[in-house]
Design a protein around this motif. Structure first.
Motif, mmCIF file in Angstrom:
data_model
loop_
_atom_site.group_PDB
_atom_site.id
_atom_site.type_symbol
_atom_site.label_atom_id
_atom_site.label_comp_id
_atom_site.label_asym_id
_atom_site.label_seq_id
_atom_site.Cartn_x
_atom_site.Cartn_y
_atom_site.Cartn_z
ATOM 1 N N PRO A 63 1.197 -0.881 0.365
ATOM 2 C CA PRO A 63 0.032 -0.216 0.001
ATOM 3 C C PRO A 63 0.473 1.334 0.141
ATOM 4 N N GLY A 64 1.391 1.090 0.722
ATOM 5 C CA GLY A 64 2.615 2.782 0.903
ATOM 6 C C GLY A 64 3.156 2.922 -0.781
ATOM 7 N N ASN A 65 3.855 1.676 -1.266
ATOM 8 C CA ASN A 65 4.357 2.069 -2.394
ATOM 9 C C ASN A 65 3.887 2.358 -3.142
ATOM 10 N N PHE A 66 2.508 1.626 -3.937
ATOM 11 C CA PHE A 66 1.688 1.641 -3.818
ATOM 12 C C PHE A 66 1.255 3.235 -4.139
ATOM 13 N N ALA A 67 1.151 3.730 -3.411
ATOM 14 C CA ALA A 67 0.516 5.361 -3.395
ATOM 15 C C ALA A 67 1.235 6.103 -3.710
ATOM 16 N N ILE A 68 2.504 6.096 -3.588
ATOM 17 C CA ILE A 68 3.945 7.169 -4.673
ATOM 18 C C ILE A 68 3.772 6.423 -5.286
ATOM 19 N N ILE A 69 3.347 5.573 -6.415
ATOM 20 C CA ILE A 69 3.722 5.300 -7.667
ATOM 21 C C ILE A 69 2.375 5.769 -7.926
ATOM 22 N N GLU A 70 1.278 5.745 -7.595
ATOM 23 C CA GLU A 70 0.065 5.914 -8.354
ATOM 24 C C GLU A 70 0.317 8.079 -8.156
ATOM 25 N N GLU A 71 0.514 7.988 -6.814
ATOM 26 C CA GLU A 71 0.834 9.795 -7.575
ATOM 27 C C GLU A 71 1.460 10.314 -8.180
ATOM 28 N N MET A 72 2.387 9.736 -8.646
ATOM 29 C CA MET A 72 3.573 10.146 -9.906
ATOM 30 C C MET A 72 3.158 9.522 -11.000
ATOM 31 N N ARG A 73 1.624 8.835 -11.338
ATOM 32 C CA ARG A 73 0.827 8.635 -12.677
ATOM 33 C C ARG A 73 0.350 9.901 -12.300
ATOM 34 N N ARG A 74 -0.473 9.824 -11.767
ATOM 35 C CA ARG A 74 -1.585 11.072 -11.514
ATOM 36 C C ARG A 74 -0.970 12.190 -12.042
ATOM 37 N N ARG A 75 -0.145 12.243 -11.650
ATOM 38 C CA ARG A 75 1.031 13.784 -11.810
ATOM 39 C C ARG A 75 1.399 13.969 -13.087
ATOM 40 N N TYR A 76 1.835 13.061 -13.652
ATOM 41 C CA TYR A 76 2.403 12.243 -15.802
ATOM 42 C C TYR A 76 0.167 13.014 -15.738
ATOM 43 N N GLU A 77 -0.604 12.190 -15.970
ATOM 44 C CA GLU A 77 -1.946 12.603 -16.413
ATOM 45 C C GLU A 77 -2.636 13.584 -15.637
ATOM 46 N N ARG A 78 -1.841 14.489 -14.951
ATOM 47 C CA ARG A 78 -2.345 15.565 -14.700
ATOM 48 C C ARG A 78 -1.940 16.764 -15.829
ATOM 49 N N HIS A 79 -0.682 16.487 -15.947
ATOM 50 C CA HIS A 79 0.425 17.467 -17.107
ATOM 51 C C HIS A 79 -0.849 17.015 -18.271
ATOM 52 N N LEU A 80 -1.310 16.371 -19.215
ATOM 53 C CA LEU A 80 -1.962 15.960 -20.149
ATOM 54 C C LEU A 80 -3.509 16.867 -19.904
ATOM 55 N N GLU A 81 -3.723 16.109 -19.066
ATOM 56 C CA GLU A 81 -5.452 17.194 -18.330
ATOM 57 C C GLU A 81 -4.928 18.270 -18.545
ATOM 58 N N GLU A 82 -3.991 18.833 -18.107
ATOM 59 C CA GLU A 82 -3.990 20.663 -18.241
ATOM 60 C C GLU A 82 -4.013 21.305 -19.835
ATOM 61 N N ILE A 83 -3.121 19.758 -20.378
ATOM 62 C CA ILE A 83 -3.366 20.080 -22.206
ATOM 63 C C ILE A 83 -4.950 20.692 -22.679
ATOM 64 N N VAL A 84 -5.307 20.035 -22.224
ATOM 65 C CA VAL A 84 -6.605 19.693 -22.338
ATOM 66 C C VAL A 84 -7.472 19.775 -22.174
ATOM 67 N N THR A 85 -7.514 20.562 -20.690
ATOM 68 C CA THR A 85 -7.979 21.792 -20.818
ATOM 69 C C THR A 85 -7.510 23.328 -20.936
ATOM 70 N N ARG A 86 -6.751 23.597 -21.669
ATOM 71 C CA ARG A 86 -6.212 24.774 -21.571
ATOM 72 C C ARG A 86 -6.618 24.520 -23.880
ATOM 73 N N GLY A 87 -6.532 23.553 -24.254
ATOM 74 C CA GLY A 87 -7.582 23.026 -25.616
ATOM 75 C C GLY A 87 -8.700 23.759 -25.484
ATOM 76 N N GLN A 88 -9.493 23.045 -24.587
ATOM 77 C CA GLN A 88 -11.464 23.697 -24.243
ATOM 78 C C GLN A 88 -11.037 25.789 -23.868
ATOM 79 N N ALA A 89 -10.825 25.572 -23.169
ATOM 80 C CA ALA A 89 -10.419 26.985 -23.041
ATOM 81 C C ALA A 89 -9.801 28.142 -24.026
ATOM 82 N N GLU A 90 -9.021 27.769 -25.218
ATOM 83 C CA GLU A 90 -8.669 28.371 -26.256
ATOM 84 C C GLU A 90 -9.651 27.708 -27.460
ATOM 85 N N CYS A 91 -10.734 26.715 -27.289
ATOM 86 C CA CYS A 91 -11.301 26.484 -27.967
ATOM 87 C C CYS A 91 -11.361 26.203 -29.683
ATOM 88 N N VAL A 92 -10.352 24.927 -29.441
ATOM 89 C CA VAL A 92 -9.614 24.062 -30.207
ATOM 90 C C VAL A 92 -10.154 22.480 -30.175
#
Length: 195
Positions: free
Chosen positions: A117-146
Motif C-alpha cells: 500500500p505505501g509503495n502503491f500510493a507513491i507510484i499512483e501519485e507519480m502517475r496522477r502527476r503525469y496524467e494531470r500534465h496531459l489533462e492541463e493541455i486538454v483543459t487549455r485546448g478547451q479554453a482556447e476553443c480548439v
C-alpha cells in the motif's frame, strides 16, 4: 557476505535491476523468486541482498525509476505555444519514450497490484502527476476553443490509454517505423479531442 569474484557494485547492481525487470515483464512478479533473479545475473541468491532488501523494494525501485526518467525526459521538451501543438508534442513524446521501454511499461502498468500500500500510493501519485500534465493541455485546448471534449479528465485518460497501447502491438522492424507510428498517433490524438 563476500561478493562473488568479479562482482562490482556499479556493474552487478544494474544487472540485477535489468534481470529483474525482464523476468517481471515475462513471467510476472509473483512467479519470479530472488533465486531466479540471482541465477539470471550469475550470482548467489544471498548476494542480491547486498543490493536490495527484498523483491518488493526491487519492484518499487524499478517503477519509481521509470517514472522519474519519464518526468526528466518530459521536462526536457522545448516549450511550444498553443494546446494543439502541445498535445501533438505530448503524443509524440509519450510514444517515443514508451516504445523504447516495453518491459518497463508492462511492469509499470501490470504489476501495480503487487505493490504494498505505501509503495502503491507513491507510484499512483507519480502517475496522477503525469496524467494531470496531459489533462492541463486538454483543459487549455478547451479554453482556447480548439478542443471539443465533454470532460478534460476523461479525455486525458482515454488519450493515455490509446498512446500507451502502442506497446502491445509495436515491434521493431515491422511494417511501420517509429516515426510513422508517432505521426499517426499524434494525428489520432488531435482527432480524439476534436481538433
Amino acid at each position: 557476505m563476500a561478493r562473488k569474484t568479479g562482482s562490482h557494485s556499479n556493474i552487478t547492481g544494474p544487472r540485477i535491476r535489468e534481470a529483474a525487470l525482464s523476468l517481471f515483464a515475462k513471467q510476472g512478479f509473483a512467479a519470479v523468486s530472488m533465486r531466479k533473479i540471482a541465477s539470471e545475473v550469475g550470482v548467489q541468491a544471498g548476494a542480491l541482498y547486498l543490493y536490495t532488501p527484498d523483491k518488493q523494494t526491487l519492484l518499487f525501485d524499478l517503477m519509481q525509476s521509470h517514472m522519474e526518467e519519464l518526468f526528466e525526459a518530459l521536462e526536457q521538451l522545448p516549450p511550444c505555444e498553443g494546446a494543439r501543438a502541445q498535445l501533438e508534442q505530448f503524443a509524440r513524446f509519450h510514444i517515443g519514450f514508451h516504445i523504447e521501454r516495453p518491459d518497463s511499461v508492462f511492469v509499470a502498468y501490470m504489476e501495480l497490484r503487487n505493490l504494498e500500500p505505501g509503495n502503491f500510493a507513491i507510484i499512483e501519485e507519480m502517475r496522477r502527476r503525469y496524467e494531470r500534465h496531459l489533462e492541463e493541455i486538454v483543459t487549455r485546448g478547451q479554453a482556447e476553443c480548439v478542443f471539443d471534449v465533454a470532460d478534460s479528465k476523461i479525455a486525458a485518460m482515454a488519450l493515455i490509454a490509446m498512446l500507451t497501447g502502442v506497446n502491445t502491438w509495436y515491434r521493431e522492424g515491422g511494417r511501420m517505423t517509429r516515426a510513422e507510428v508517432k505521426d499517426i498517433y499524434a494525428q489520432m490524438a488531435l482527432k480524439a479531442v476534436g481538433a
